[in-house]
Scaffold this motif. Sequence first.
Motif, short mmCIF file in Angstrom:
data_model
loop_
_atom_site.label_atom_id
_atom_site.label_comp_id
_atom_site.label_asym_id
_atom_site.label_seq_id
_atom_site.Cartn_x
_atom_site.Cartn_y
_atom_site.Cartn_z
N LEU A 29 35.57 34.28 33.57
CA LEU A 29 34.54 34.91 32.75
C LEU A 29 33.25 35.02 33.55
N THR A 139 39.78 39.06 35.22
CA THR A 139 38.32 38.90 35.19
C THR A 139 37.74 39.62 33.98
N MET A 140 36.99 38.86 33.21
CA MET A 140 36.33 39.43 32.03
C MET A 140 34.82 39.32 32.21
N THR A 141 34.11 40.25 31.64
CA THR A 141 32.65 40.26 31.82
C THR A 141 31.96 40.41 30.47
#
Lengths: 517, 187
Positions: A29, A139-141
Amino acid sequence: MRTIRLTVAVALLAVAVPARANWVASGQLLYEHREWDQFGFTGAITIKPVRYADVEVIDPTKPSNKQNLAWGKTDANGNFSVSVVDSTTRSKVRARILSQSTQTSDLFVKVVTPSGSIYAANTSDYNNHGPNVNVNWGTMTAIAFGGAEVCNIFDLAVYGADHIKMLTGARPNSSKLVTFKFSLTGGITVASTSGNTVTLRDTAGFDDTVILHEWSHYVMNSYSKSSNPGGTHFLSDCNEDPRLAFDEARASFFGCSVRRANGWPNANTYVRTSGTSGTGGALNTYNLEDAEQYACTGDTSEVANSRAMWDVGDSAATNDATPGVDDTPPDTLSLPDLENWQVFAGPVKLATYVTGESFWNGWFDPTIANGNFPAMKDIWNSFTIEFWHDASEPNNTTATATPLAPGGGLLHLSYFYDSNGDNKGEVDTDLFSFTAAAGQAFTVETLNLLSANDTNLEILASNGTTVLASNNDRAAGDKSSRIVWTASSAGTYYIRSKRASGGYTIHGSYDLQFTSP
Amino acid sequence: MTTIGFGRVARRVFYLIAACSLTASAGFATEPKSDLALELRLVDTVVNQGALGRGVTGMAKIEIALDSLRDAHDVVLELRAPDGRPLQFRSRPVSMGPLAWSDPRGARIAPGSRGILIPARGRILTRLDVPLEGAAIHGLVVKAKAVSAAEEVETEAFVLVPVGVPMAVAVEDPESGLANFTVKEAN
């Protein structure tokens, strides 16, 4: 009997050997950080990791109290890898990253909504999950105006905890859990702090220096002491309550010192923005190294106090607008942050009223003995905060009274006495002697009071004790003093100048004027 | 005996509530302010779903509080988009018309020869109705200008206003005690 032994053995084995994970939930994150400078938001976005936040793997189809499958946390890069012991095939599994730190044994930080709910960044659901299938959400944003603010506040709190560890050897413990209240949907118009709770303005999610300023109030509430009466205050107010002026100064200085210690850009600048989604939007840009901006004298200015404390640790290495230069006012001090911290966590904590005087006297308290008087005097003197002997000392008694003739102009003085030469101040009385002819008139007055000073003047008879005339306040709302007096007989008389009773401070500087027409 | 009309009572009650809500943090250590400081709070949004081919519109109801360190006069408010341009509604700049200002106790402040005044260390309050066009979350900047110590001082504040779309950046779930928000996932 054999069956019982076998059962016991199996039971013991079950306790002794950790259950083997069936699958691993992983991902990373990150969050968007809106970059800023002295003009506000630059328009640049950097991507930062969400560090040391709790991660919970859940089955979202279950009731809330039965959803949990496993706990974990993100690492320094925002990555998480959570082992899940669960042999059930589930229609959905999900991971959520929480704005709390219960999975990190020495970190006590949380960010909540105004009603107290922990924020949760949710992954998408993984459907029809088999019991041995690892899931990597990738991958997270968290995006700006969509939750990144919460991540930024959490991250600054982690940096803050590590700054405390640098100063004390340990992050704040569970009794010092810090709670940030923040709303992504508006409603909070001013940032404030009470005890261990920081309430942030709803547009302050990327106002890093505001966040660290308020966090610093929490730190001082936890490790030091504050006498701040609170309420609205203005950077350019030169006549603040000395308790407020010092506490706000300390919060600005200490918050920016976290940035300085980490080598971040604009470490010297406190910036409050409107939170606009466009560029710019700086409302307050307050440079801790520019003595000309919001220029004030005396310790009733939060700006003057903060600049003085900042300069103790400022060096040519500070990542500011003038790299390689130890900025205004020039000084010889570039001390570690620990020197200031010792004062906050030591003598200041014991002060009756915490003001700029508490810091100065704490610095020279024998338990700290930080020394460096000439350099400290240089710095504080540049803001006309004068916590040292005036040129007339010692003149505390009639025997040591300073002779004074009328018409000598302004005599610059301070209420500061240091009986043992340790540079820590004590209550001071200034005495002056003068000779008078019978019928001669005199005017004695105090002027240009600084640092929350409140003078009281008396004229004493030749015996040094009988009060012939006195004045506390020259007028309502004016704490200076003025006496017009005529001698009834020739002789030697005395002027006694002392702090009026009450107030929150004992020192302060002033000018004395003595005239005879 | 003085009879106060309902509208006057309601206005006083509003200003008292506004004063309380915008000063709730007094007594706490608060963030420092500039010489002129503006706080704003979105109270409500009235949405018109549109008819006869017109799009969704909304009316944002906003509370404004202005603080000043020194005496300030000729107070003026402007509405801007986040990019700094004047706020427009149906291709025309939004006009606020005359504003009803009040002190924190609800007493009406009438404009004098130097316009609306803020006493030193004082606070004045008003309320704005701002028309907005289009179903979206609108960013709105309110800029305040005044003259203080013979110099023009200004400040601004920003607010997000949802019109016709939910402001669902974080949805609170009372059962779990969590406020959930979504994140952008890489493909």
